[in-house]
Design a protein around this motif. Sequence first.
Motif, PDB file in Angstrom:
ATOM      1  N   PRO A 140       0.865  -1.315  -0.053  1.00 37.25           N
ATOM      2  CA  PRO A 140      -0.036   0.018   0.113  1.00 37.25           C
ATOM      3  C   PRO A 140       0.620   1.270  -0.200  1.00 37.25           C
ATOM      4  O   PRO A 140       0.374   2.394  -0.268  1.00 37.25           O
ATOM      5  N   ASP A 141       2.080   1.334   0.242  1.00 35.27           N
ATOM      6  CA  ASP A 141       2.962   2.427   0.371  1.00 35.27           C
ATOM      7  C   ASP A 141       3.393   2.858  -0.934  1.00 35.27           C
ATOM      8  O   ASP A 141       4.255   3.920  -1.012  1.00 35.27           O
ATOM      9  N   ARG A 142       3.381   2.078  -2.009  1.00 37.51           N
ATOM     10  CA  ARG A 142       3.731   2.238  -3.276  1.00 37.51           C
ATOM     11  C   ARG A 142       2.811   2.545  -4.186  1.00 37.51           C
ATOM     12  O   ARG A 142       1.682   1.335  -4.587  1.00 37.51           O
ATOM     13  N   PRO A 143       2.787   3.714  -5.012  1.00 37.61           N
ATOM     14  CA  PRO A 143       1.543   3.919  -6.057  1.00 37.61           C
ATOM     15  C   PRO A 143       1.540   2.909  -7.185  1.00 37.61           C
ATOM     16  O   PRO A 143       2.806   2.832  -7.625  1.00 37.61           O
ATOM     17  N   VAL A 144       0.560   2.461  -7.585  1.00 35.14           N
ATOM     18  CA  VAL A 144       0.393   1.705  -8.748  1.00 35.14           C
ATOM     19  C   VAL A 144      -0.367   2.342  -9.774  1.00 35.14           C
ATOM     20  O   VAL A 144      -1.568   2.694  -9.449  1.00 35.14           O
ATOM     21  N   TYR A 145      -0.063   2.471 -11.118  1.00 36.38           N
ATOM     22  CA  TYR A 145      -0.644   3.050 -12.247  1.00 36.38           C
ATOM     23  C   TYR A 145      -0.919   1.984 -13.077  1.00 36.38           C
ATOM     24  O   TYR A 145      -0.320   1.361 -13.657  1.00 36.38           O
ATOM     25  N   MET A 146      -2.087   2.177 -13.779  1.00 37.99           N
ATOM     26  CA  MET A 146      -2.556   1.325 -14.988  1.00 37.99           C
ATOM     27  C   MET A 146      -2.539   2.560 -16.360  1.00 37.99           C
ATOM     28  O   MET A 146      -3.073   3.529 -16.259  1.00 37.99           O
ATOM     29  N   PRO A 147      -1.831   1.944 -17.384  1.00 38.54           N
ATOM     30  CA  PRO A 147      -1.790   2.571 -18.739  1.00 38.54           C
ATOM     31  C   PRO A 147      -3.514   3.086 -18.945  1.00 38.54           C
ATOM     32  O   PRO A 147      -3.686   3.978 -19.729  1.00 38.54           O
ATOM     33  N   ASP A 148      -4.337   1.894 -19.053  1.00 40.42           N
ATOM     34  CA  ASP A 148      -5.756   2.246 -19.394  1.00 40.42           C
ATOM     35  C   ASP A 148      -6.298   1.649 -18.304  1.00 40.42           C
ATOM     36  O   ASP A 148      -6.666   0.326 -18.088  1.00 40.42           O
ATOM     37  N   ILE A 162       1.761   3.791 -22.372  1.00 43.36           N
ATOM     38  CA  ILE A 162       2.287   3.598 -21.262  1.00 43.36           C
ATOM     39  C   ILE A 162       3.174   4.758 -21.039  1.00 43.36           C
ATOM     40  O   ILE A 162       3.466   5.317 -20.012  1.00 43.36           O
ATOM     41  N   LEU A 163       3.551   5.428 -22.100  1.00 45.91           N
ATOM     42  CA  LEU A 163       4.430   6.811 -22.366  1.00 45.91           C
ATOM     43  C   LEU A 163       3.284   7.790 -21.403  1.00 45.91           C
ATOM     44  O   LEU A 163       4.000   8.491 -20.675  1.00 45.91           O
ATOM     45  N   TRP A 164       2.144   7.903 -21.957  1.00 44.35           N
ATOM     46  CA  TRP A 164       1.317   8.972 -21.437  1.00 44.35           C
ATOM     47  C   TRP A 164       1.180   8.745 -19.903  1.00 44.35           C
ATOM     48  O   TRP A 164       1.191   9.833 -19.115  1.00 44.35           O
ATOM     49  N   GLU A 165       1.145   7.571 -19.495  1.00 44.41           N
ATOM     50  CA  GLU A 165       0.887   7.049 -18.063  1.00 44.41           C
ATOM     51  C   GLU A 165       2.161   7.639 -17.268  1.00 44.41           C
ATOM     52  O   GLU A 165       2.038   8.343 -16.251  1.00 44.41           O
ATOM     53  N   LEU A 166       3.321   7.463 -17.931  1.00 40.49           N
ATOM     54  CA  LEU A 166       4.670   7.999 -17.198  1.00 40.49           C
ATOM     55  C   LEU A 166       4.624   9.326 -17.242  1.00 40.49           C
ATOM     56  O   LEU A 166       5.410  10.123 -16.291  1.00 40.49           O
ATOM     57  N   GLU A 167       4.265  10.065 -18.197  1.00 43.69           N
ATOM     58  CA  GLU A 167       4.160  11.678 -18.180  1.00 43.69           C
ATOM     59  C   GLU A 167       3.212  12.177 -17.221  1.00 43.69           C
ATOM     60  O   GLU A 167       3.689  13.142 -16.606  1.00 43.69           O
ATOM     61  N   ASP A 168       1.939  11.565 -17.282  1.00 45.00           N
ATOM     62  CA  ASP A 168       0.836  12.386 -16.470  1.00 45.00           C
ATOM     63  C   ASP A 168       0.502  11.490 -15.163  1.00 45.00           C
ATOM     64  O   ASP A 168      -0.313  12.180 -14.315  1.00 45.00           O
ATOM     65  N   LEU A 169       0.735  10.446 -15.043  1.00 44.39           N
ATOM     66  CA  LEU A 169       0.422   9.461 -13.750  1.00 44.39           C
ATOM     67  C   LEU A 169      -1.084   9.642 -13.483  1.00 44.39           C
ATOM     68  O   LEU A 169      -1.394  10.167 -12.575  1.00 44.39           O
ATOM     69  N   ALA A 170      -1.893   9.445 -14.606  1.00 48.94           N
ATOM     70  CA  ALA A 170      -3.344  10.108 -14.291  1.00 48.94           C
ATOM     71  C   ALA A 170      -4.279   9.078 -13.810  1.00 48.94           C
ATOM     72  O   ALA A 170      -5.411   9.186 -13.520  1.00 48.94           O
ATOM     73  N   HIS A 171      -3.727   7.770 -13.748  1.00 48.98           N
ATOM     74  CA  HIS A 171      -4.624   6.467 -13.544  1.00 48.98           C
ATOM     75  C   HIS A 171      -4.113   5.670 -12.391  1.00 48.98           C
ATOM     76  O   HIS A 171      -3.814   4.495 -12.605  1.00 48.98           O
ATOM     77  N   PRO A 172      -3.953   6.450 -11.102  1.00 50.82           N
ATOM     78  CA  PRO A 172      -3.407   5.332 -10.008  1.00 50.82           C
ATOM     79  C   PRO A 172      -4.687   4.709  -9.851  1.00 50.82           C
ATOM     80  O   PRO A 172      -5.962   4.775  -9.824  1.00 50.82           O
ATOM     81  N   VAL A 173      -4.294   3.375  -9.121  1.00 48.37           N
ATOM     82  CA  VAL A 173      -5.458   2.556  -8.357  1.00 48.37           C
ATOM     83  C   VAL A 173      -5.671   2.813  -7.241  1.00 48.37           C
ATOM     84  O   VAL A 173      -4.797   3.389  -6.326  1.00 48.37           O
ATOM     85  N   ARG A 174      -7.063   3.378  -7.067  1.00 49.97           N
ATOM     86  CA  ARG A 174      -7.543   3.966  -5.848  1.00 49.97           C
ATOM     87  C   ARG A 174      -8.250   2.896  -5.032  1.00 49.97           C
ATOM     88  O   ARG A 174      -9.455   2.014  -5.872  1.00 49.97           O
ATOM     89  N   LEU A 175      -8.212   2.499  -3.972  1.00 50.54           N
ATOM     90  CA  LEU A 175      -8.992   1.540  -3.021  1.00 50.54           C
ATOM     91  C   LEU A 175      -9.170   2.162  -1.770  1.00 50.54           C
ATOM     92  O   LEU A 175      -8.538   2.829  -0.968  1.00 50.54           O
ATOM     93  N   ASP A 176     -10.436   1.736  -1.351  1.00 52.46           N
ATOM     94  CA  ASP A 176     -10.841   2.033   0.011  1.00 52.46           C
ATOM     95  C   ASP A 176      -9.883   1.365   0.938  1.00 52.46           C
ATOM     96  O   ASP A 176      -9.680   0.121   0.923  1.00 52.46           O
TER      97      ASP A 176
END
Length: 308
Positions: A75-83, A274-288
């Motif tokens: 939980p201490d490290r953010p995970v992002y999905m390209p889509d 993948i490139l856009w995600e590395l640029e913008d970090l727009a889609h983090p996995v969010r969990l309650d």
Amino acid sequence: MDNQADIVSRIDRLRRERGALILAHSYEPGEVQDVADVVGDSLELSRIAAQNDSAKLVIFCGVHFMAETAAILRPDRPVYMPDPNAGCPMANMITPRELAEERNRHPGAVVVAYVNTTAEIKAVSDICCTSANAAQVVKSIPADRPIIFIPDRNLGDWVAGETGRKNLFPWRGFCPTHNRIMERDVREARAAHPGAPVVAHPECRPEVRAIADRIASTSGMVRFAKESPAREFVIATEIGMCYRLAKECPGKRFWPVTELADCPNMKLTTLEKILWELEDLAHPVRLDPAVAAAARKPLEKMVAILGQ
Ligand code: 13P
Ligand code: SF4
């Protein structure tokens, strides 16, 4: 449109700057597998995501439940999905309410949840498994306890056979991609590639599994192909697997049993995204946080069994 080499070099520069670890499942498109730091099955990738201490963030090229599992375990490290639209239809084939009703039908049952489930379902399950360790997990449960196996009826049915458990009740979910593989496809592929062993994923239909030479998870397929003296194989799983197998077993040939076994969700990830995600970090996995904490328990139980 930028050319592929240019996109890859921009990905390489940004991943270094950001301290990103890029993980890809074996069903991802070939060019996505090539750019990843690690290609693996759902269990291997989650473990790497949990254990790696040097990365600052994870870019997960796979489907939603896999990225979610990585985020739950670490939980201490953010995970992002390209889509973030890359979901798994099977994971949505059981709801917490349906599971509660199923528990009422089987009092005292242990709920074994395939990792192909949502965090909300894991949070109300007893132990997780993947296709690589499902039999081991089921064997760890006392023989007199009934087992509700969710959500995949094919994996559940296969595990019941492997372990001889009569009191295992598989849920009715299935993978639409593996369901497209028909017995006829196996027979035609055998005729086209005589002598090539047919290796099938346990998510395949029972009649497909019945005529395969070997049933294996994706990591099991890699091991089998490396160790087998055969030079050609027919692969009954998602078609991306043949790319990984060919790369890891030079000189051997891998034939998809049918080109129709193509998971559209796995193919949503592209190099551009993948490139856009590395640029913008727009889609983090969010969990309650409460759901994530409850979902961690059955995952950790699975990991503890593997360590025994
Ligand atoms: P593995 O657990 O073998 O990686 O498979 C995951 C999956 O989604 C199979 O369809
Ligand atoms: Fe889900 Fe099937 Fe795609 Fe795997 S191949 S992610 S089980 S839909």
